[in-house]
Design an enzyme around this catalytic site. Structure first.
Site, PDB file in Angstrom:
ATOM      1  N   ARG A 113       0.602  -1.175   0.075  1.00 27.86           N
ATOM      2  CA  ARG A 113       0.138   0.033   0.140  1.00 27.86           C
ATOM      3  C   ARG A 113       0.869   1.227   0.109  1.00 27.86           C
ATOM      4  NH1 ARG A 113      -2.993  -3.902  -0.383  1.00 27.86           N
ATOM      5  NH2 ARG A 113      -4.811  -4.422   0.500  1.00 27.86           N
ATOM      6  N   GLY A 146       2.395   7.467  25.935  1.00 32.67           N
ATOM      7  CA  GLY A 146       1.070   7.555  25.377  1.00 32.67           C
ATOM      8  C   GLY A 146       1.425   7.990  23.740  1.00 32.67           C
ATOM      9  N   LEU A 179      19.798   9.721  30.065  1.00 32.65           N
ATOM     10  CA  LEU A 179      21.002   9.983  29.505  1.00 32.65           C
ATOM     11  C   LEU A 179      21.474  11.561  29.837  1.00 32.65           C
ATOM     12  CD1 LEU A 179      20.081   8.833  25.852  1.00 32.65           C
ATOM     13  CD2 LEU A 179      21.649   7.638  27.520  1.00 32.65           C
ATOM     14  N   ASP A 206       6.718  13.398  28.857  1.00 31.14           N
ATOM     15  CA  ASP A 206       5.655  14.414  29.762  1.00 31.14           C
ATOM     16  C   ASP A 206       6.982  15.343  30.564  1.00 31.14           C
ATOM     17  OD1 ASP A 206       6.498  12.755  31.447  1.00 31.14           O
ATOM     18  OD2 ASP A 206       4.390  11.975  32.104  1.00 31.14           O
ATOM     19  N   ALA A 244      12.084  19.289  31.205  1.00 30.58           N
ATOM     20  CA  ALA A 244      13.559  19.292  31.265  1.00 30.58           C
ATOM     21  C   ALA A 244      14.224  18.460  30.192  1.00 30.58           C
ATOM     22  CB  ALA A 244      14.028  18.996  32.638  1.00 30.58           C
ATOM     23  N   CYS A 250       0.954  15.555  32.962  1.00 32.83           N
ATOM     24  CA  CYS A 250      -0.391  14.746  32.587  1.00 32.83           C
ATOM     25  C   CYS A 250      -0.514  13.916  33.779  1.00 32.83           C
ATOM     26  CB  CYS A 250      -0.154  13.972  31.483  1.00 32.83           C
ATOM     27  SG  CYS A 250       0.025  12.196  31.373  1.00 32.83           S
ATOM     28  N   CYS A 297      17.437  33.624  21.290  1.00 33.79           N
ATOM     29  CA  CYS A 297      17.695  32.388  21.422  1.00 33.79           C
ATOM     30  C   CYS A 297      18.941  31.681  21.510  1.00 33.79           C
ATOM     31  CB  CYS A 297      16.756  31.317  20.577  1.00 33.79           C
ATOM     32  SG  CYS A 297      16.970  29.657  20.983  1.00 33.79           S
ATOM     33  N   CYS A 342      19.532  28.501  18.496  1.00 34.42           N
ATOM     34  CA  CYS A 342      19.613  28.209  17.287  1.00 34.42           C
ATOM     35  C   CYS A 342      19.932  29.737  16.486  1.00 34.42           C
ATOM     36  CB  CYS A 342      17.956  28.034  16.789  1.00 34.42           C
ATOM     37  SG  CYS A 342      16.809  29.094  17.112  1.00 34.42           S
TER      38      CYS A 342
END
Ligand SMILES: [Zn+2]
Length: 243
Positions: A8, A35, A104, A124, A127, A181, A238, A241
């Site tokens: 497909r 989730g 990590l 969730d 940090a 959550c 920022c 970036c």
């Protein structure tokens, strides 16, 4: 390929043999097998993404079962990444699954992300999200970021090529919306929808299909059944970036 598994996909002009071959060569690093991560990795494995690296140090809790659809009642207490690996290999034995069941350090995160074609973040922990973003920006690796709280979902794709925007430009040092959550609650299938969308955007990125979501934040309010988009812009100050 010699089988009908991807027939497909092969029938789609957007995918075809070339796109499917690109998926087979890809390596996706997935942070968080909750989730959002559960549905996302199922679609990535089923779609033939060659290597999936699963990063989550959590064990399965009974309260996870309502929405973390890779896990069964008998799995409570087991490491999420190990159960996920077994289920994904049963689904598609031709993909490679690597487990990283540790929290990590920034250096280790960078080393993993440097090797990845794409990163999916569905944790969730804010940090962790900031650390993942920093490593993605430094290494120039695209980030597919999803979140779901209450009856609301969010999705954004950060290409991390050129001068932003990055995740930090949008959310700064704290994200009150994301909250937690556990405290706020979440309607189970809202996580499934956002996780599936993360898989869609990941496959598009890997096959070089242009995304209309570039520099856009997609917001979904499931309570009223409405989607809207917000344009994202780099923050001139920022530290990541714009450096
Ligand atoms: Zn930024």
């Amino acid at each position: 390929m010699g089988s009908t598994r991807y027939s497909r996909h092969l029938a789609l002009p957007e995918v075809g043999e070339d796109g499917q071959a690109q998926l087979a060569l890809a390596r996706a690093f997935i942070v968080g097998l909750g989730g959002l991560g559960c549905p996302a990795v199922q679609y990535l494995a089923a779609s033939g993404v060659g290597c999936l690296v699963l990063n989550d140090f959590d064990r399965i809790d009974e309260s996870n079962l309502a929405r973390q659809i890779l896990y069964r009642a008998e799995d409570v207490g087991k490491l999420k990444v190990e159960v996920a690996r077994d289920r994904l290999l049963a689904l598609n034995p031709s993909v490679v699954i690597e487990c990283v069941p540790q929290r990590l350090s920034p250096e280790a995160l960078e080393a993993h992300i440097a090797q990845a074609s794409v990163v999916l973040d569905g944790t969730d922990s804010f940090a962790t999200r900031l650390a993942v973003n920093e490593a993605c920006v430094k290494m120039g690796v695209p980030l597919v970021s999803g979140a779901a709280v209450r009856l609301e979902g969010q999705l954004a794709v950060f290409t991390n090529k050129g001068k932003g925007p990055c995740y930090r430009c949008i959310y700064g040092d704290e994200d009150e919306w994301l909250g937690n959550c556990e405290g706020s609650g979440v309607l189970s299938p809202v996580t499934g929808v956002v996780g599936a969308l993360m898989a869609v955007e990941t496959l598009k990125l890997l096959m070089g299909i242009e995304s209309g979501l570039k520099n856009q934040l997609l917001l979904w309010d499931a309570a009223i059944g409405r989607w809207r988009e917000v344009g994202l812009r780099s923050k001139s100050d920022c530290p990541l970036c714009q450096a």
